[in-house]
Design a protein around this motif. Structure first.
Motif, PDB file in Angstrom:
ATOM      1  N   PHE A 454       1.134  -0.938  -0.222  1.00  0.00           N
ATOM      2  CA  PHE A 454      -0.257   0.051  -0.056  1.00  0.00           C
ATOM      3  C   PHE A 454       0.764   0.964  -0.012  1.00  0.00           C
ATOM      4  N   GLN A 455       0.505   2.027  -0.122  1.00  0.00           N
ATOM      5  CA  GLN A 455       0.945   3.102  -0.356  1.00  0.00           C
ATOM      6  C   GLN A 455       0.978   4.254   1.181  1.00  0.00           C
ATOM      7  N   PRO A 456       1.981   4.167   1.677  1.00  0.00           N
ATOM      8  CA  PRO A 456       2.000   4.739   3.076  1.00  0.00           C
ATOM      9  C   PRO A 456       2.355   6.309   3.121  1.00  0.00           C
ATOM     10  N   GLU A 457       1.191   7.087   2.258  1.00  0.00           N
ATOM     11  CA  GLU A 457       1.116   8.159   2.480  1.00  0.00           C
ATOM     12  C   GLU A 457      -0.857   9.225   2.980  1.00  0.00           C
ATOM     13  N   LEU A 458      -0.695  10.291   3.063  1.00  0.00           N
ATOM     14  CA  LEU A 458      -2.131  11.026   3.588  1.00  0.00           C
ATOM     15  C   LEU A 458      -2.065  11.314   2.479  1.00  0.00           C
ATOM     16  N   ARG A 459      -3.688  11.055   2.143  1.00  0.00           N
ATOM     17  CA  ARG A 459      -4.544  12.525   0.621  1.00  0.00           C
ATOM     18  C   ARG A 459      -5.573  12.548   1.475  1.00  0.00           C
ATOM     19  N   GLN A 460      -6.234  14.106   1.102  1.00  0.00           N
ATOM     20  CA  GLN A 460      -7.316  14.800   1.604  1.00  0.00           C
ATOM     21  C   GLN A 460      -8.813  13.586   0.728  1.00  0.00           C
ATOM     22  N   MET A 461      -9.968  13.699   1.801  1.00  0.00           N
ATOM     23  CA  MET A 461     -10.855  12.960   0.851  1.00  0.00           C
ATOM     24  C   MET A 461     -12.364  13.920   0.910  1.00  0.00           C
ATOM     25  N   LYS A 462     -12.207  14.175   0.292  1.00  0.00           N
ATOM     26  CA  LYS A 462     -13.650  15.038   0.031  1.00  0.00           C
ATOM     27  C   LYS A 462     -15.176  14.288  -0.272  1.00  0.00           C
ATOM     28  N   VAL A 463     -16.022  15.032   0.948  1.00  0.00           N
ATOM     29  CA  VAL A 463     -17.177  13.551   0.751  1.00  0.00           C
ATOM     30  C   VAL A 463     -18.326  14.975  -0.092  1.00  0.00           C
ATOM     31  N   GLU A 472      -4.235  14.073  -4.269  1.00  0.00           N
ATOM     32  CA  GLU A 472      -2.891  13.018  -4.761  1.00  0.00           C
ATOM     33  C   GLU A 472      -2.397  13.220  -3.275  1.00  0.00           C
ATOM     34  N   LYS A 473      -1.560  12.497  -3.010  1.00  0.00           N
ATOM     35  CA  LYS A 473      -0.874  12.997  -1.952  1.00  0.00           C
ATOM     36  C   LYS A 473      -0.365  14.086  -1.031  1.00  0.00           C
ATOM     37  N   LEU A 474      -0.331  14.851   0.074  1.00  0.00           N
ATOM     38  CA  LEU A 474      -0.401  15.875   1.043  1.00  0.00           C
ATOM     39  C   LEU A 474       0.967  16.403   1.139  1.00  0.00           C
TER      40      LEU A 474
END
Length: 491
Positions: A454-463, A472-474
């Motif tokens: 998996f990609q050990p990165e944080l991303r923003q999620m918008k609903v 994309e990665k922050l």
């Protein structure tokens, strides 16, 4: 034990009970069923006799306490027909005691003792020659006896007589007398105890069945929750689920969102358990429902919700442009709302088993573990029940989604759950709030995957009304998990 050596079994007619008894009661033996008033001894006994009628067996019910017409009247709510069960009324008001039965209570036990009753029991059994017999209850014989030694001799003789003629019999007995006098329990071939308690926390009624003894057979030990419904008694075996050897990863379970699947290394491997964890409102249920809906396009899935009704879940899905009405209407996705204090843990596990084994669901979502905890903590440690549930689902290759809510909106300490069950998860997907440019944003990341990369990165999620969007990665921010990120300094 080979099939040739296995003794003949008689079904109890009580759903779940035969499994506890390793197939049912052994034919031709005598059993004691104990329980306080209202515990369900009469219901169990009559249900057992009715099961015999379905096999065209001759059934006899001897009542020593409750008049025969009262018994028939009391089970009328079950819509049970007792016409073909022979009822011999030896109660103090029963006709079998003679015309002076109404004055019976004025004679001291030393004058009448219990000899006429014992004689009437033998006569009734010899006359009927039943395959199944219930005597309700032998406690009355104990009360009538003035000599404990004589009572013990009589009960032992009765048990030997019944076993000798091949009758399978149930003797009802009061649990208080069982403690005072163990001779009856020692004489019979098996002891089944029915209990009725009140929980300490919510004050709800708790019923259970326990097998204390079963000669010549194994049985499922422990206290098994039991419920009396409009159809009679139903027992939910307390199964200890064993872990399996199924290898996950045969199929990749997509979310239907390319960016999320990319973050998860292609998706979630089939047969794994995924924990979606984060504070309230971060989109855990929405994300889980996304996986369910995509899965239900080609397979069957079920959502057990302890919190929201199905109408709310469907309305939310429509609100983000990803309606699930069609898969719900077709039955491919089933939404089951659970009242938090309505089910026993083993009763809930039975519902999950039905969804998997009968409905063919290959993905199960529990929303949420906090609701599950509230529902099940009256019956022991929720962690043990969750472990049992996950073990069953994993062994059967079911993809499992567990929604977990953590208390803190933002915190420098990071805990996957407050229940201490994160070790059960193969995958952990974290959702979190962060403050960025004067706004509260939602962050998604994968903390753990036992199988695959998996990609050990944080991303923003918008609903939004357009659906779920994953950025994309922050990479320009740092300290995101603290809730108050800062711009990353240039190297």
């Amino acid at each position: 034990m080979s099939e040739q050596q296995r003794p003949s079994r008689m079904s109890t007619g009580v759903p779940g009970c035969d499994e506890i008894l390793d197939g049912g009661l052994i034919a031709g033996r005598c059993y004691l069923i104990g329980g306080s008033a209202g515990a369900g001894k009469t219901i169990f006994s009559l249900q057992w006799l009715r099961a015999g009628l379905q096999r065209h067996e001759k059934c006899l019910y001897i009542t020593l306490c409750e008049p025969g017409p009262e018994i028939t009247r009391n089970v009328a709510s079950f819509d049970w027909q007792l016409d073909h069960i022979e009822i011999v009324d030896l109660s103090p008001s029963g006709s079998e005691l003679g015309d002076d039965a109404g004055e019976y209570h004025i004679f001291p036990p030393s004058e009448v003792e219990s000899t006429p009753i014992w004689k009437s029991i033998y006569q009734a059994v010899r006359s009927a020659r039943p395959d199944r017999l219930v005597i309700d209850s032998v406690t009355q014989l104990r009360y009538l006896a003035t000599d404990e030694l004589q009572f013990r001799k009589n009960i032992l003789a009765l048990v030997n007589f019944l076993n000798g003629i091949g009758t399978t019999s149930l003797l009802a007995f009061d649990p208080t007398e069982m403690v005072r006098d163990t001779s009856v329990a020692l004489a019979v071939d098996g002891v089944i105890r029915l209990s009725k308690d009140i929980s300490a926390g919510l004050g709800i009624g708790l019923r259970s069945l326990e097998v204390e003894k079963l000669r010549g057979s194994g049985f499922m030990s422990g206290r098994h929750p039991m419920r009396i419904t409009g159809n009679g008694m139903h027992v939910f075996p307390h199964r200890i689920e064993h872990t399996g050897t199924l290898n996950p990863g045969d199929q990749m379970m997509s979310s239907g969102i390319a960016e999320l699947d990319q973050l998860l290394g292609g998706g979630l491997e089939s047969g794994t358990t995924t924990l979606l964890t984060g504070p309230t409102g971060t989109g855990k249920s929405t994300l889980g429902t996304q996986f369910l809906a995509h899965h239900a396009r080609s397979h069957r899935a079920v959502l057990f919700t302890f919190e929201e009704p199905a109408s709310f879940i469907m309305a939310r899905s429509r609100g983000i442009g990803a309606p699930i009405d069609d898969v719900v209407a077709s039955g491919a996705l089933k939404i089951v709302r659970i009242n938090p204090i309505e089910l026993y843990p083993d009763e809930f596990l039975a519902a999950i088993r039905d969804a998997v084994e009968i409905d063919g669901c290959t993905m199960v979502m529990i929303d949420s573990l906090r609701g599950y905890q509230f529902a099940m903590e009256e019956f022991g440690k929720p962690q043990a029940h969750i472990h049992n549930m996950v073990s069953y689902l994993s062994r059967n290759g079911v993809s499992t989604l567990l929604i977990n809510e953590v208390e803190h909106i933002t915190s420098t300490s990071l805990k996957a759950t407050d229940l201490g069950v994160s070790h059960l998860a193969d995958n952990i997907v974290l959702l979190r709030y962060a403050e960025y440019a004067g706004q509260v944003i939602k962050i998604v990341g994968c903390l753990k995957k036992r199988v695959g990369n998996f990609q050990p990165e944080l991303r923003q999620m918008k609903v939004s009304a357009s659906g779920i969007e994953i950025s994309e990665k922050l990479q320009h921010l740092q300290g995101i998990l603290t809730g108050v990120p800062a711009f990353k300094l240039a190297d």
